[in-house]
Motif scaffolding. Structure first.
Motif, short mmCIF file in Angstrom:
data_model
loop_
_atom_site.label_atom_id
_atom_site.label_comp_id
_atom_site.label_asym_id
_atom_site.label_seq_id
_atom_site.Cartn_x
_atom_site.Cartn_y
_atom_site.Cartn_z
N PRO A 246 -21.22 12.81 10.47
CA PRO A 246 -21.47 11.32 10.86
C PRO A 246 -22.18 10.79 9.59
N ASP A 247 -22.98 11.24 8.99
CA ASP A 247 -23.75 10.53 7.78
C ASP A 247 -22.75 10.34 6.67
N VAL A 248 -21.74 11.44 6.72
CA VAL A 248 -20.43 11.28 5.52
C VAL A 248 -19.85 10.08 6.09
N LEU A 249 -19.29 10.01 7.08
CA LEU A 249 -18.69 8.83 7.58
C LEU A 249 -19.34 7.46 7.21
N ALA A 250 -20.74 7.52 7.53
CA ALA A 250 -21.42 6.05 7.38
C ALA A 250 -21.33 5.76 5.95
N LEU A 251 -21.41 6.72 5.13
CA LEU A 251 -21.76 6.37 3.64
C LEU A 251 -20.13 5.93 3.21
N LEU A 252 -19.19 6.50 3.54
CA LEU A 252 -17.77 6.19 3.18
C LEU A 252 -17.66 4.64 3.50
N ALA A 253 -18.03 4.21 5.03
CA ALA A 253 -17.67 3.29 5.41
C ALA A 253 -18.47 2.06 4.78
N PHE A 254 -19.87 2.33 4.56
CA PHE A 254 -20.67 1.29 3.74
C PHE A 254 -19.97 1.16 2.30
N THR A 255 -19.34 2.09 1.57
CA THR A 255 -19.04 1.83 0.19
C THR A 255 -17.54 1.05 0.36
N ALA A 256 -16.72 1.53 1.25
CA ALA A 256 -15.44 0.64 1.50
C ALA A 256 -15.90 -0.90 1.97
N ALA A 257 -16.90 -1.17 2.68
CA ALA A 257 -17.28 -2.51 3.07
C ALA A 257 -17.73 -3.22 1.76
N MET A 258 -18.77 -2.64 1.17
CA MET A 258 -19.17 -3.31 0.04
C MET A 258 -18.51 -3.59 -1.19
N MET A 259 -17.17 -2.51 -1.30
CA MET A 259 -16.33 -2.94 -2.35
C MET A 259 -15.59 -4.02 -1.94
N SER A 260 -14.92 -4.07 -0.76
CA SER A 260 -14.29 -5.13 -0.21
C SER A 260 -14.80 -6.58 -0.42
N LEU A 261 -16.11 -6.47 0.03
CA LEU A 261 -16.90 -7.84 -0.03
C LEU A 261 -17.00 -8.28 -1.54
N ALA A 262 -17.50 -7.20 -2.50
CA ALA A 262 -17.81 -7.55 -3.85
C ALA A 262 -16.16 -8.16 -4.48
N ILE A 263 -14.98 -7.52 -4.09
CA ILE A 263 -13.91 -7.97 -4.59
C ILE A 263 -13.55 -9.27 -4.17
N LEU A 264 -13.75 -9.47 -2.85
CA LEU A 264 -13.61 -10.82 -2.24
C LEU A 264 -14.48 -11.95 -2.99
N ARG A 265 -15.85 -11.73 -2.90
CA ARG A 265 -16.65 -12.64 -3.73
C ARG A 265 -16.35 -12.95 -4.83
N PHE A 266 -15.93 -11.99 -5.74
CA PHE A 266 -15.53 -11.83 -7.16
C PHE A 266 -14.30 -12.94 -7.37
N ARG A 267 -13.20 -12.86 -6.32
CA ARG A 267 -12.10 -13.74 -6.54
C ARG A 267 -12.60 -15.10 -6.22
N LYS A 268 -13.36 -15.46 -5.39
CA LYS A 268 -13.81 -16.80 -5.06
C LYS A 268 -14.60 -17.44 -6.11
N ARG A 269 -15.39 -16.66 -6.90
CA ARG A 269 -15.89 -17.27 -7.81
C ARG A 269 -15.28 -17.46 -9.47
N LEU A 270 -13.98 -16.71 -9.32
CA LEU A 270 -13.33 -16.86 -10.50
C LEU A 270 -12.08 -18.13 -10.27
N ASP A 271 -11.92 -18.26 -8.88
CA ASP A 271 -10.80 -19.24 -8.67
C ASP A 271 -11.04 -20.89 -8.85
#
Length: 367
Positions: free
Chosen positions: A342-367
């Motif tokens: 359960p803790d392994v899945l929690a860390l994987l889910a957190f990583t995927a969510a943070m990376m996705s949000l970072a990429i989305l915010r990075f695109r908005k700031r450069l457009d």
């Protein structure tokens, strides 16, 4: 020295601070957060320790004993067990902190004044071990309606047995946690300033002009620091074994895999912060705002079981909380990553969510 010019500088700084919403939020947010955390969330008087009870006797006396133990509020059943071996499996997997084993010949042992009950404790947390000692004070003789006080037959009838750290040495509990604390502090800070530094140095325009995609740029920023995190993990492990004789009862590979999961989670969190911060100073401020609740709520300094339920739900959103369960389970209890999934899945889910949000915010700031 001109008072008028001095006043002008002071007014200018106050106005600039008013425009800097992040710094203003830190000025107000940090003392409020510390007050709430220390006054409400931190509790050393443990209650409701996750527990399981294996009552092999099934007699009226054993059921009365279980009710008396639950009445203390020290333990709260969260799992079922039919034998002491199942209690040990639950302890090893970190699903419970306390196990109560009542043997089949409980009644005979009780009347003979012998050890009749064993309280099995995850001693990797010394505070939990101390709280569980209260269960040894519960009388084994039930108080029946209309009877006098329970007759004292013998002493030492409830034995508290601590596993994984019977000597109650603090370094055994602290050193594995330090891996997570140091990785959280350094990894988040390193990447929190990554994008901001490129922008301040004027390199961002050059990077945009290259055929590198935004996802490639963000991931490329993360990977070098992952190697640095593994070096830090190795240093802490070696010093912990050499200076404090901290054991590694599980697989060393599992320790490194757990460290990689935390490193990636913290690096992606740092990247998300870097897309929000306007300067390196702001990035460091926001890092501290994340680091403080992580170290206080994760279970590193204060017992997780002593926190109110809403605070525990908040702590579940912090990567350090899950890593501490992983690294202590592997190093101190000899558990494997599959047992702690359960803790392994929690860390994987957190990583995927943070990376996705970072990429989305990075695109908005450069457009």
């Amino acid at each position: 020295m001109s008072g008028r010019r001095l006043l002008a500088i002071v007014v200018k700084e106050l106005r600039q601070l008013r425009r800097d919403r992040i710094s203003l939020a830190m000025i107000l947010g940090i003392p409020i957060m510390q007050l709430v955390l220390f006054g409400y969330a931190i509790n050393l008087n443990l209650r409701g320790l996750p527990a399981a009870i294996a009552d092999e006797a099934g007699s009226a006396g054993s059921r009365a004993l279980v009710m008396d133990m639950l009445a203390t509020g020290v333990i709260e059943p969260v799992a079922q067990a039919r034998s002491p071996q199942e209690l040990m499996d639950l302890l090893r997997a970190g699903k419970i902190g306390v196990g109560v084993a009542i043997p089949r010949d409980f009644e005979r042992r009780r009347h003979e004044g012998r050890e009749a009950v064993q309280v099995l404790v995850d001693g990797s947390d010394t505070v939990v071990q101390s709280a569980a000692m209260q269960l040894a004070q519960v009388p084994l003789d039930p108080v029946l309606p209309g009877s006098a006080r329970p007759r004292q037959i013998g002493g030492g009838r409830i034995a508290v047995v601590a596993f994984y750290n019977p000597e109650r040495r603090s370094p055994v509990n602290i050193v594995p946690g330090l891996i997570g604390v140091i990785l959280t502090m350094t990894m988040v800070m390193f990447t929190a300033v990554a994008i901001v530094r490129e922008r301040e140095r004027g390199n961002m325009e050059l990077l945009i002009a290259t055929p590198v995609s935004r996802a490639e740029l963000m991931i490329g920023k993360v990977l070098p620091y992952a190697g640095i995190g593994l070096v830090q993990t190795t240093v802490i492990l070696l010093l912990g074994m050499w200076l404090f004789q901290v054991p590694i009862r599980g697989g060393v590979l599992d320790v490194y895999l757990a460290a990689i999961l935390l490193i990636l989670a913290n690096l992606t969190l740092g990247l998300l912060i870097s897309t929000k911060a306007q300067s390196q100073f702001q990035a460091m401020q926001m890092t501290f705002f994340v680091f403080l609740p992580s170290i206080l709520l994760s279970g590193f300094m204060f017992p997780f079981a002593g926190m109110p339920k809403p605070v525990q739900w908040l702590a579940e959103a912090l990567p350090l909380t899950h890593f501490l369960r992983l690294v202590r389970g592997i190093m101190l209890r000899g558990a494997g990553l599959l047992e702690l999934w359960p803790d392994v899945l929690a860390l994987l889910a957190f990583t995927a969510a943070m990376m996705s949000l970072a990429i989305l915010r990075f695109r908005k700031r450069l457009d």
